[in-house]
Design an enzyme around this catalytic site. Structure first.
Site, short mmCIF file in Angstrom:
data_model
loop_
_atom_site.label_atom_id
_atom_site.label_comp_id
_atom_site.label_asym_id
_atom_site.label_seq_id
_atom_site.Cartn_x
_atom_site.Cartn_y
_atom_site.Cartn_z
N ASP A 26 0.85 -1.17 0.00
CA ASP A 26 0.00 0.00 0.00
C ASP A 26 0.90 1.24 0.00
O ASP A 26 2.09 1.16 0.35
CB ASP A 26 -0.90 -0.02 1.23
CG ASP A 26 -1.88 1.13 1.26
OD1 ASP A 26 -2.55 1.37 0.23
OD2 ASP A 26 -1.97 1.81 2.29
N ASP A 28 -0.30 5.12 0.74
CA ASP A 28 -0.62 6.09 1.80
C ASP A 28 -0.55 5.41 3.16
O ASP A 28 -1.23 4.42 3.42
CB ASP A 28 -2.03 6.65 1.60
CG ASP A 28 -2.14 7.52 0.36
OD1 ASP A 28 -1.32 8.45 0.22
OD2 ASP A 28 -3.03 7.28 -0.47
#
Length: 342
Positions: A26, A28
Site C-alpha cells: 500500500d 498512503d
C-alpha cells in the site's frame, strides 16, 4: 494460508523479503504520507529489492495514474516503473469492461487515473449523465472535486445506469491528518439514490485479481496500514500480510481486530520486511514473545516483562485474539498498551 481463525501473529525464521517473492505494498500510510516518504521506507525498500524481492505498489487511490505514482516514488528515491503500480482505477475499469460493450461510454466521477484506466480497457470517459453512459464509475477525485459531480452520478444512477466504485475507503491519510476518502463521496450518491455500487478496490477480490494478473506473484505478501482494506484483502485472497504501524491503525484497533482483520505479521515500519519475525508461544497460561508475557484475565489483558514494545504488542494480540475466538475482543487492554507506550 488458510482462512482459519488467527489467534496470534506468526513467526518467520527468514527475513520476509526472502520468504515471499513479491511485496504488494500500500502507499498512503506505508510508503509515504502527505507526499513525503515515511521514515525508513526508502532504504528498506531498496534493500528488499536488492535482495531479489519484487516490489509492487497497490493503492485504492484512483486519482493519480500509474505513471504519476511511479514518478513520485522515483522522486522520493524509490525507482519505480508504471508497470509496478496497480490502482483501484485499473481494477474497476477491468470490472466494467467485463459487463459493458467495447467502446461504451462511462460517466466518470473522479480524476485522471480513472480516465486513463478506462481508455486502457477500450472504454470512453464522458462527463454528463446526458451523454448516454452505459455505466457510472466513482473514484477519489481529490479535495477540489466539485459537488455537482455527485449530482451527475445521482442522475444517471437514478435512471438505472449500473454504478461502480473504485473503492469505499471512508478516510485517506494526508500530511495534515486524516481526510475524507472516496467512501465518503460514495455515501453521498448512495443517500441520494438508495442504490449500491459494485466495488473493485481492496479488500474485495477484483483488486486482488488485478494485482496477481499484473505482477505474476507466486507467494505475495500484502503490506499495509489498514485492517479493513489491506489486511482484509489479504485474508480474502488467502495470502500473507504485514501490518505496519505508520498509518491509521493503532494498538487498540489491532487488539480488537476480528478474524478477517488480523495480520500475519506486525511491525513498526517497513524495516519489518528485512528481518525475521519473532515467534509468539504459549507460556504460563498466556503467550510469550521476546521478554513479554501476556494473558487474558477476567476483564482485562495483563502484561508482564520487559524488552521491545512490539514484542509486547504481539503477545497482547495473541491473548486478545484467543480470548475473542471468532469474534472481537472486548477485554480492556488500555493499561497493558500504556505500559508499551502504544
Amino acid at each position: 494460508m488458510s482462512q482459519s481463525v488467527r489467534t496470534r501473529p506468526e513467526g518467520s525464521g527468514q527475513a520476509l523479503s526472502e520468504a515471499y517473492d513479491t511485496a504488494l505494498l500500500d502507499l498512503d500510510g506505508v510508503v509515504y504520507a502527505g507526499g513525503n516518504a515515511i521514515v525508513h521506507a526508502v532504504e528498506s525498500l531498496a534493500t528488499a529489492r536488492a535482495g531479489g524481492m519484487h516490489l509492487a505498489y497497490v493503492t485504492n487511490n484512483a486519482l493519480r495514474t500509474p505513471d504519476t505514482v511511479a514518478e513520485h516514488l522515483t522522486e522520493l528515491g524509490i525507482p519505480t516503473g508504471a508497470d509496478d503500480v496497480i490502482t483501484s482505477a485499473q481494477a474497476v475499469a477491468r470490472l466494467i469492461s467485463e459487463q459493458v460493450p467495447a467502446g461504451a461510454r462511462v460517466l466518470v466521477i473522479g480524476g485522471e487515473g480513472l480516465r486513463v484506466a478506462l481508455r486502457e480497457r477500450g472504454l470512453v470517459p464522458v462527463e454528463s449523465a446526458d451523454d448516454d453512459p452505459a455505466a457510472v464509475v466513482q473514484g477519489f477525485g481529490g479535495p477540489d472535486l466539485p459537488w455537482g459531480r455527485f449530482a451527475e452520478a445521482s442522475y444517471a444512477v437514478a435512471r438505472g445506469v449500473p454504478w461502480f466504485a473504485s473503492n469505499t475507503d471512508l478516510t485517506i491519510p494526508s500530511g495534515r491528518g486524516i481526510a475524507p476518502g472516496n467512501g465518503a463521496a460514495v455515501e453521498v450518491v448512495r443517500i441520494a439514490t438508495g442504490a449500491e455500487p459494485q466495488v473493485a478496490g481492496k479488500p474485495l477480490p477484483p483488486m486482488h485479481r488485478e494485482t496477481i494478473l499484473r505482477t505474476g506473484a507466486v507467494r505475495p505478501l500484502v503490506v499495509g496500514d489498514r485492517l479493513d482494506t489491506d489486511i482484509e484483502g489479504a485474508f480474502n485472497g488467502e495470502v500473507g500480510s504485514l501490518l505496519v504501524l505508520t498509518g491509521v491503525t493503532d494498538g487498540p484497533q489491532l487488539l480488537a481486530a476480528p478474524p478477517q482483520h488480523r495480520p500475519t505479521y506486525v511491525d513498526a515500519d517497513l524495516r519489518g520486511l528485512l528481518t525475521g519475525q519473532p515467534e509468539v508461544v504459549e507460556a504460563d497460561g498466556g503467550f510469550r514473545c521476546g521478554g513479554w508475557t501476556a494473558t487474558a484475565g477476567a476483564e482485562r489483558l495483563e502484561l508482564d516483562g520487559d524488552g521491545e514494545a512490539l514484542d509486547g504488542l504481539r503477545a497482547l494480540c495473541a491473548a486478545a485474539w484467543t480470548a475473542a475466538g471468532g469474534g472481537t475482543c472486548a477485554l480492556d487492554g488500555g493499561k497493558a498498551l500504556a505500559r508499551l507506550g502504544l
